[in-house]
Design an enzyme around this catalytic site. Structure first.
Site, PDB file in Angstrom:
ATOM      1  N   LYS A  84       0.878  -1.204   0.128  1.00 35.23           N
ATOM      2  CA  LYS A  84      -0.129   0.024   0.084  1.00 35.23           C
ATOM      3  C   LYS A  84       1.067   1.279   0.018  1.00 35.23           C
ATOM      4  O   LYS A  84       1.790   1.588   0.990  1.00 35.23           O
ATOM      5  CB  LYS A  84      -1.016   0.060   1.049  1.00 35.23           C
TER       6      LYS A  84
ATOM      7  N   GLY B 208       6.472   4.403   9.146  1.00 34.29           N
ATOM      8  CA  GLY B 208       5.632   5.649   9.353  1.00 34.29           C
ATOM      9  C   GLY B 208       5.694   6.004  10.848  1.00 34.29           C
ATOM     10  O   GLY B 208       6.897   5.804  11.472  1.00 34.29           O
ATOM     11  N   SER B 209       4.739   6.644  11.352  1.00 35.27           N
ATOM     12  CA  SER B 209       4.936   7.351  12.722  1.00 35.27           C
ATOM     13  C   SER B 209       4.846   6.382  13.704  1.00 35.27           C
ATOM     14  O   SER B 209       4.197   5.196  13.613  1.00 35.27           O
ATOM     15  CB  SER B 209       3.713   7.994  12.843  1.00 35.27           C
ATOM     16  N   THR B 210       5.409   6.604  14.800  1.00 38.13           N
ATOM     17  CA  THR B 210       5.270   5.674  16.053  1.00 38.13           C
ATOM     18  C   THR B 210       3.865   5.245  16.409  1.00 38.13           C
ATOM     19  O   THR B 210       3.485   4.178  16.660  1.00 38.13           O
ATOM     20  CB  THR B 210       6.228   6.070  17.394  1.00 38.13           C
TER      21      THR B 210
ATOM     22  N   THR C  24       1.031   5.335  14.680  1.00 43.38           N
ATOM     23  CA  THR C  24       0.463   4.367  13.870  1.00 43.38           C
ATOM     24  C   THR C  24       0.862   3.190  13.779  1.00 43.38           C
ATOM     25  O   THR C  24       0.250   1.930  13.447  1.00 43.38           O
ATOM     26  CB  THR C  24       0.478   5.319  12.092  1.00 43.38           C
ATOM     27  N   GLY C  25       2.241   3.151  13.789  1.00 43.68           N
ATOM     28  CA  GLY C  25       2.842   1.641  14.224  1.00 43.68           C
ATOM     29  C   GLY C  25       2.331   1.050  15.312  1.00 43.68           C
ATOM     30  O   GLY C  25       2.252  -0.538  15.117  1.00 43.68           O
TER      31      GLY C  25
ATOM     32  N   GLU D  81       9.701   0.384  11.112  1.00 42.34           N
ATOM     33  CA  GLU D  81      10.503   1.634  11.365  1.00 42.34           C
ATOM     34  C   GLU D  81       9.887   2.801  11.514  1.00 42.34           C
ATOM     35  O   GLU D  81       9.048   3.247  10.704  1.00 42.34           O
ATOM     36  CB  GLU D  81      11.274   1.433   9.678  1.00 42.34           C
TER      37      GLU D  81
ATOM     38  N   CYS E   2      12.945  10.511   9.157  1.00 43.76           N
ATOM     39  CA  CYS E   2      12.787   9.960  10.467  1.00 43.76           C
ATOM     40  C   CYS E   2      13.848  10.010  11.354  1.00 43.76           C
ATOM     41  O   CYS E   2      13.990  10.101  12.749  1.00 43.76           O
ATOM     42  CB  CYS E   2      12.271   8.387  10.447  1.00 43.76           C
TER      43      CYS E   2
ATOM     44  N   GLU F  10       8.591  14.605  17.689  1.00 46.32           N
ATOM     45  CA  GLU F  10       9.228  14.470  16.263  1.00 46.32           C
ATOM     46  C   GLU F  10       8.272  15.596  15.333  1.00 46.32           C
ATOM     47  O   GLU F  10       7.303  15.459  14.879  1.00 46.32           O
ATOM     48  CB  GLU F  10       8.867  13.182  15.562  1.00 46.32           C
TER      49      GLU F  10
END
Length: 540
Positions: free
Chosen positions: A231, A284-286, A288-289, A307, A341, A438
């Site tokens: 995606k 992506g972002s933490t 969303t992770g 990551e 990042c 961040e």
């Protein structure tokens, strides 16, 4: 290949090489008459004039089972030019049904298709042919990447496309070198291990490096013999679709790589929670992770590589060459519009050289060339979209309200698009949001420290652990720091040195697993032990 640095960005002289300059002329120009140098901190009128790239957008549908198809719902969504906020193209909007179609195609290709039955050498040859095709289409891909993302064209053409090609050369080389071992056991048994592809890999890539993140994920998965459903980020779907088409031109069988464009809460969530996906990789972002990890666990407990975010310290000791450290720290933060990042977003400087470092950093930021990323000599383009643009400006206001000193920048640049002035804060304290969160934008925070013990403690006092930079001439200081910093990568007297063979990943809430290098192959392999008895062995 030696470790490749994005060296053109580190140079104070930003004259374009002859190759991309000639290509820029073929991309078209504005009515003002050609490509010209930008003034420092360009005026609003100058930023509003943009080059219209003369490049086709041939692929906007999903790629499923080797064919470009519309979304099951028939919906599309716009992808925008971050220089102007105007629509570039309408792209098929995927949801759960499109993800399911792609997973079915990937499963069939893995279970029944020719891909898993090919020799590893033939897979290697397909990946090499693909790399050659990407090189052939380098100028078009660089233009699409810059148009959809806003990064400087010279960065796309000179650095990121060659890196992309190098990564696929690297993984092509691994394809026929993955093997198990013969294991000695206590007793009359023959024991071996098999390294098998994991199956259908779901992959979700971000918008800040669309092509490179495609390579980081797709390269090792294909080298190991897996099939893929990827995606794209909804902000930057165009180049992944283009290179996926080239993969099929190189001989990739249908269904091996499937591309679905769409939003995270719909297409992304469907992929993360799909019961027939064997492996998930996300960048992506933490925040969303965490959601991705939970969806994977609640479905079929698929393994996940993450990551995620970072708040990387860039530490300058009092024995460092100040001019070199200033330039490296500037690059570490402002590269890719600060949308990186591992950006060196906490610049720790020893108190004895703090004032000199600060003054030179301010001067360097004021000289940074901001403008249309298609123009020769531009160092910084726009932020990706209005959401990120607004977020960065909120953090700048937070820094001011927290009594950090705004040395320069802090404002929007131009009247349209998402351009922000290079911003430098001094007198930053650890408890301020600009030193903790961040920001993902062109905002440099410069902090003061007294000694090694103090800076180790403060550098590690973060939920992130992705990377760090250390500038010192003392080898003992360097050795102390490289072991003390709780991060996945430490750059000594350099920053953002990337190579296909160098692993990348984080400690703590910066993620799990490693990408690139030999370690990335482990993400896409299952290890099987095989034991059989031996009768009358000549030896054990």
């Amino acid at each position: 290949m030696a470790a490749r640095r994005l060296s053109w960005l580190l140079s104070r002289s930003l004259s374009a090489a002859s190759g991309p300059d000639s290509l820029l002329h073929s991309l078209g120009r504005n009515s003002g008459g050609g490509i010209r140098k930008w003034k420092r901190f360009s005026t609003a009128a100058a930023v509003d004039e943009v080059i219209i790239p003369q490049v086709q957008i041939p692929y906007t549908q999903h790629l499923i089972d080797g064919k470009f198809v519309d979304s099951a719902s028939g919906k599309t969504f716009p992808t925008y030019d971050p220089r102007t906020g105007e629509v570039i193209a309408q792209v098929a909007e995927g949801d759960a049904e499109d993800i399911n179609r792609a997973v079915v195609a990937a499963r069939k290709a893995f279970d029944e298709g020719p891909w898993p039955k090919m020799t590893a050498y033939e897979r290697c040859r397909i990946l090499l042919r693909f790399a050659d095709l990407v090189e052939k289409h380098r100028s078009e891909l660089a233009a699409l990447e810059t148009w959809d993302n806003g990064k400087p064209y010279q960065q796309s053409f000179n650095d990121e496309l060659p890196m992309f090609v190098r990564l696929f050369h690297y993984y092509a080389g691994w394809a026929d070198k993955i093997h198990g071992m013969t294991v000695p056991a206590d007793g009359k048994y023959h024991v071996q291990t098999l390294h098998e592809p994991i199956g259908v890999a779901g992959q979700i890539i971000p918008w800040n490096f669309p092509l490179l993140m495609f390579a980081w994920k797709v390269g090792p998965a294909l080298a190991c013999g897996n099939t893929i459903v990827l995606k794209t980020a909804e902000q930057t779907p165009l180049t992944a679709l283009y290179v996926a088409k080239l993969l099929h031109e190189a001989g990739l069988p249908p269904g091996v790589v499937n591309i679905v464009s769409g939003y995270g809460p719909t297409a992304g969530a469907a992929l993360a929670s799909h019961m027939d996906v064997d492996k998930l990789a996300f960048t992506g972002s933490t925040e969303t992770g965490k959601i991705v990890l939970e969806l994977a666990a609640r479905s079929n407990l698929k393994p996940v590589t993450l990551e995620l975010g970072g708040k990387s310290p860039f530490i300058v000791f009092d024995d460092a060459d100040v001019d070199q450290a200033v330039e490296a720290a500037h690059f570490a933060l402002f590269f890719n519009q600060g949308q990186c990042c591992c950006a060196g977003s906490r610049t720790f400087v020893h108190e004895r050289i703090y004032d000199e470092f600060l003054e030179n950093s301010k001067k360097r930021a004021l000289k940074r060339v901001v403008g249309d990323p298609f123009k020769s000599g531009v160092e910084q383009g726009p932020q990706i979209d209005t959401e990120q643009f607004d977020k960065v400006l909120r953090y700048i206001r937070s820094g001011i309200e927290s009594n950090a000193t705004l040395e320069c920048g802090g404002q929007r640049l131009g009247s349209k698009g998402f351009f922000i002035q290079p911003t430098v804060f001094s007198n930053v304290k650890d408890e301020m949001l600009i030193a903790q969160d961040e920001i993902f934008g062109p905002v440099q925070s410069i902090l003061k420290f007294k000694d090694t013990e103090e800076v180790i403690r403060r550098a590690n006092a973060t939920r992130y652990g992705l990377a760090a930079g250390v500038f010192t001439k003392n080898v003992h200081t360097a050795n102390t720091m490289m072991r003390a910093l709780r991060v996945g990568t430490v750059w000594i007297n350099c920053f953002d040195v990337f190579d296909a063979a160098i692993p990348f990943g984080g400690y703590k809430m910066s993620g799990t697993g490693r990408e690139k290098g030999i370690y990335s192959l482990n993400n896409y392999l299952q290890i099987k032990a095989v034991v059989e008895p031996l009768k009358n062995p000549a030896w054990i």
